[in-house]
Write a protein that holds these residues in place. Sequence first.
Motif, mmCIF file in Angstrom:
data_model
loop_
_atom_site.group_PDB
_atom_site.id
_atom_site.type_symbol
_atom_site.label_atom_id
_atom_site.label_comp_id
_atom_site.label_asym_id
_atom_site.label_seq_id
_atom_site.Cartn_x
_atom_site.Cartn_y
_atom_site.Cartn_z
ATOM 1 N N MET A 37 0.851 -1.205 0.000
ATOM 2 C CA MET A 37 0.000 0.000 0.000
ATOM 3 C C MET A 37 0.873 1.236 0.000
ATOM 4 O O MET A 37 1.509 1.550 0.981
ATOM 5 N N ALA A 38 0.913 1.924 -1.117
ATOM 6 C CA ALA A 38 1.778 3.106 -1.193
ATOM 7 C C ALA A 38 1.083 4.302 -0.565
ATOM 8 O O ALA A 38 -0.042 4.618 -0.895
ATOM 9 N N HIS A 39 1.752 4.932 0.354
ATOM 10 C CA HIS A 39 1.175 6.150 0.942
ATOM 11 C C HIS A 39 1.931 7.341 0.387
ATOM 12 O O HIS A 39 3.038 7.630 0.803
ATOM 13 N N GLU A 40 1.322 8.019 -0.593
ATOM 14 C CA GLU A 40 2.041 9.143 -1.180
ATOM 15 C C GLU A 40 1.913 10.348 -0.287
ATOM 16 O O GLU A 40 0.852 10.629 0.250
ATOM 17 N N ILE A 65 1.644 14.257 0.221
ATOM 18 C CA ILE A 65 1.237 15.440 -0.546
ATOM 19 C C ILE A 65 2.065 16.608 -0.069
ATOM 20 O O ILE A 65 2.185 16.832 1.131
ATOM 21 N N MET A 102 -9.997 12.385 8.123
ATOM 22 C CA MET A 102 -9.168 11.497 7.330
ATOM 23 C C MET A 102 -7.866 11.233 8.048
ATOM 24 O O MET A 102 -7.369 12.075 8.777
ATOM 25 N N PRO A 103 -7.312 10.085 7.840
ATOM 26 C CA PRO A 103 -6.145 9.714 8.639
ATOM 27 C C PRO A 103 -4.863 10.447 8.295
ATOM 28 O O PRO A 103 -3.823 10.091 8.797
ATOM 29 N N ASN A 104 -4.907 11.472 7.479
ATOM 30 C CA ASN A 104 -3.676 12.180 7.173
ATOM 31 C C ASN A 104 -3.652 13.497 7.921
ATOM 32 O O ASN A 104 -4.377 14.424 7.596
ATOM 33 N N ARG A 105 -2.826 13.562 8.950
ATOM 34 C CA ARG A 105 -2.842 14.755 9.779
ATOM 35 C C ARG A 105 -2.113 15.923 9.142
ATOM 36 O O ARG A 105 -2.313 17.067 9.544
ATOM 37 N N SER A 140 -12.828 8.630 12.924
ATOM 38 C CA SER A 140 -11.532 9.148 12.492
ATOM 39 C C SER A 140 -10.870 10.004 13.559
ATOM 40 O O SER A 140 -9.652 9.965 13.726
ATOM 41 N N LEU A 160 -7.291 9.355 15.288
ATOM 42 C CA LEU A 160 -6.263 10.388 15.433
ATOM 43 C C LEU A 160 -5.792 10.470 16.875
ATOM 44 O O LEU A 160 -4.589 10.568 17.148
ATOM 45 N N LEU A 170 -3.547 7.608 17.632
ATOM 46 C CA LEU A 170 -2.220 7.804 17.063
ATOM 47 C C LEU A 170 -1.433 8.809 17.889
ATOM 48 O O LEU A 170 -0.242 8.639 18.138
ATOM 49 N N ARG A 224 -15.715 7.512 0.762
ATOM 50 C CA ARG A 224 -14.282 7.325 0.516
ATOM 51 C C ARG A 224 -13.961 5.856 0.367
ATOM 52 O O ARG A 224 -13.217 5.446 -0.517
ATOM 53 N N ASP A 233 -6.219 1.917 1.846
ATOM 54 C CA ASP A 233 -5.385 2.905 1.150
ATOM 55 C C ASP A 233 -6.178 4.156 0.832
ATOM 56 O O ASP A 233 -6.667 4.361 -0.276
ATOM 57 N N GLU A 253 -5.020 7.306 1.103
ATOM 58 C CA GLU A 253 -4.196 8.391 0.532
ATOM 59 C C GLU A 253 -4.475 8.582 -0.940
ATOM 60 O O GLU A 253 -4.691 9.691 -1.423
ATOM 61 N N LEU A 289 -7.847 10.072 -1.482
ATOM 62 C CA LEU A 289 -7.883 11.499 -1.167
ATOM 63 C C LEU A 289 -7.298 12.302 -2.324
ATOM 64 O O LEU A 289 -7.825 13.349 -2.714
#
Lengths: 488, 341
Positions: free
Chosen positions: A1-4, A6, A193-196, B69, B73, B76, B174, B327, B329, B332
């Motif tokens: 699973m690639a996590h790019e 941003i 979303m899980p990207n902080r 979510s 967070l 984490l 999503r 996945d 990311e 998004l």
Amino acid sequence: MAHEQISPFDIVFHWRNAQLLLNTVLLVAGVLAVTVSLAVPAAWLTTCTSLPGRRLFTLLGVLPLVVPGYLMAYTFRSLGGEIGVISQLFGIVIPRPSGYFGALLALSLYNFPYMFLNLRASLRELDPALEESARTLGSTPPAVFTHVVLPQLRPAMLTGAFLIGLHVIADFGVVSIMNFDTFSLALFQQYGMPNRTTAAWLALMVIAMAVIFLATEALLLRGLRLDRVGSGTHRMRRRATLGWWTLPAIALLTLLAIVSVGVPVSTIAYWSLRCTWSLTMLEDVRDAIVNSLSGSVPAAIVATAMAIPIAYMARRYPSKRSFYLERVAYLGFATPPLAFALGLIFVAKYTAPVLEYSLILLVFAYSMYFLAEAVGPLRNSLYRASPRIEEAARSLGCNGFTAFWRVTFPVMRNGIVVACALVFLSCMKELPLTMMLAPHDFHTLAYNVYSYAADDAMFHEAAPYAVAILLVSTGLVAVLLMRGRKLV
Amino acid sequence: MNKYNILSKLALTFLVAVIVTEFNARAAKAEDDTLVLYCGRKKSLVGPIVRRFERETGIDVKVKYGSTSQLALALLEEGKRSSADIFWSQDAGTLGALTAVDRFAVLPDWVLSTVHERYRNPDGRWVATSGRARVLAYSSKRVKVDALPESVFDLTDAKWRGRVGWAPTNASFRAFVTAMRNEHGDEKTLAWLLAMKRNKAQVYSRNTPIIQAIANGEIDLGLPNHYYLLRFKKVDSTYPVEQTFFKAGDIGNLINVAGVGMLSTSRHKQAAARFAAFLLTPPVQQYITSEIFEYPVTEDVIVPEALSAASELNEKAPKVDLDAIADVEGTLKLLREAGLL
């Protein structure tokens, strides 16, 4: 699973941000325009005229503060549409409020008490002698209003505008319901979303916007002195008689009350009729009330206590340091609540882990977050306190603290009461900080309302909690207003 | 001066009381039969389940409710110091994301063996507690059944211009887009997103407003999860909205799951495992199906008429690897490219 990853450049300079920025700015401008046009006449009518039922209208003007914003927006939405309330009662189908105008409506009605309260406090303190001098020098009443009264109202209007502006920038509940994309809404969704990283960048942008707003307010208030240079104090104002303007005035204020208070309250009442009341549910409500109060009351006291020295220093010893300190106090409110909560979790983890998810941390979070609401009324009440009397006290032998306590503090009493009340009401309605930082099993009234009303068709189950919020908050406000003429 | 003295004494007493209560509460936490649950599901829905568990086992459950979510967070952020024992997630994507960073311990066999392997992580790190299907909701007044589109890709047709509602910022959406990317590739997915936008699909912030918008005449079709309408119908059986699946195997029929994972940092793993097992027992699965209207993950559950039979669900649903939905990311990025985020 690639996590790019941003890049920050892509996040900040995305074309959609320009649209979000424009939306947010337009919304702030619109809400400010509407609240000022509503609050100035309302404040003037209830303070300076002989309008019958002034106390009642004052209470009604403050009541929108007890209704959580998302509830206000939700009840307005449910008015229109094919299965809306208006359609069911009168058979007419009106479109549901949504988008820019829906958000404008809900946010203006919900925030206008801040402007209303600030203006009222200022109007009471106006010296009629100034207006009378203007009249004897030949000005017409409108000119007197524009050139004598309005400038003196500047700090109140700016404080109110400032608080309302921050509320609008920070709001994501109302705009979510009204489907209007603003920065804070996008940020709230990003935190989903899980990207902080993206969320953090957006949070910084929101803070930057608030900081610009802060700077504008500071510029507009520079060099303003409103205290009396002569001896004595101002005379009690003689109320203006309205004559045949009384009826239109009452009609206007009643309409305002019906829309801002009547709609949400009657919708909640309607829900509570369809709710199944039971003993366990009442126990849950009682627990929720205790939880809400145990967070809101200490927070109101702590926030006001923290705000007093800040406001005092800002007025008495204006310097770069006190200027920035006051602005920093406002930063708490400018920070998106989720970012604020995560930051506090992080700090608590490394400095005082025992405080994690404790009531103390929550109270601290509330106080820091709503500090801005406390500083405003205190600072405004200090505009009227002459430094000269305090200096006289010191020359008579009091030390600094005693002089403050016996001379300035009583003058600030109005401001203190208003500050406590505002912070209390905000804490009662607060949601995101509570959800992130509260101790386990600590469920407030606001969480329960959100839990039942937000996602599912269980609005009638939310009713008892909504009713509890309304009753407790209204009770406090009524007590404050009825206690004396001088308060609020 | 007297009243100020009294006031300050009161304030001090209050402060002391708060501190004492705090420490008392913390002392209680140190005992063995407690469990800390981070719950991404609403209290209104699962509160009774937690209460029943407390009554049956005597274990005191402290629940932190929040959005899935945001709780993820928080987990984490808390890292190893987290006091959470078990996490109940509303969607598989978050479970997968937390698994990928090794936050979940392997659940014991006696918990995992109660469900089919499609309802659990291959390594046993999380287990599903209920199924949530994507459906097509439509207005019973304005749309005829034979006019309904067969595939989610048909919604970009000109005849549905401005009549479709969706919630592109929603977590379930999503997950659906991620599944679509896995099955049909990024290009086709992006093309579909852009075509929907060009066809003026109405944006809503969550799923419930989609259903309400259909009922209020603002749109005619919508893409929510299956259980929302059923909850509306429970309150008002004449609600003017219906729902159906797309054709068999269409990605628009994606089944996502809610599930639990036991934190690897938990100090009450036995209690956590018991809670996970409890959620898979017949009474709880029955409650979830009959009251919350989500699909059960175990056999022997009576499915209400309103919910399509589980066999029909398996027939219509596309075959999707739930862990692959983690996945986010890439999704998004795609959503941002399409200008929806």
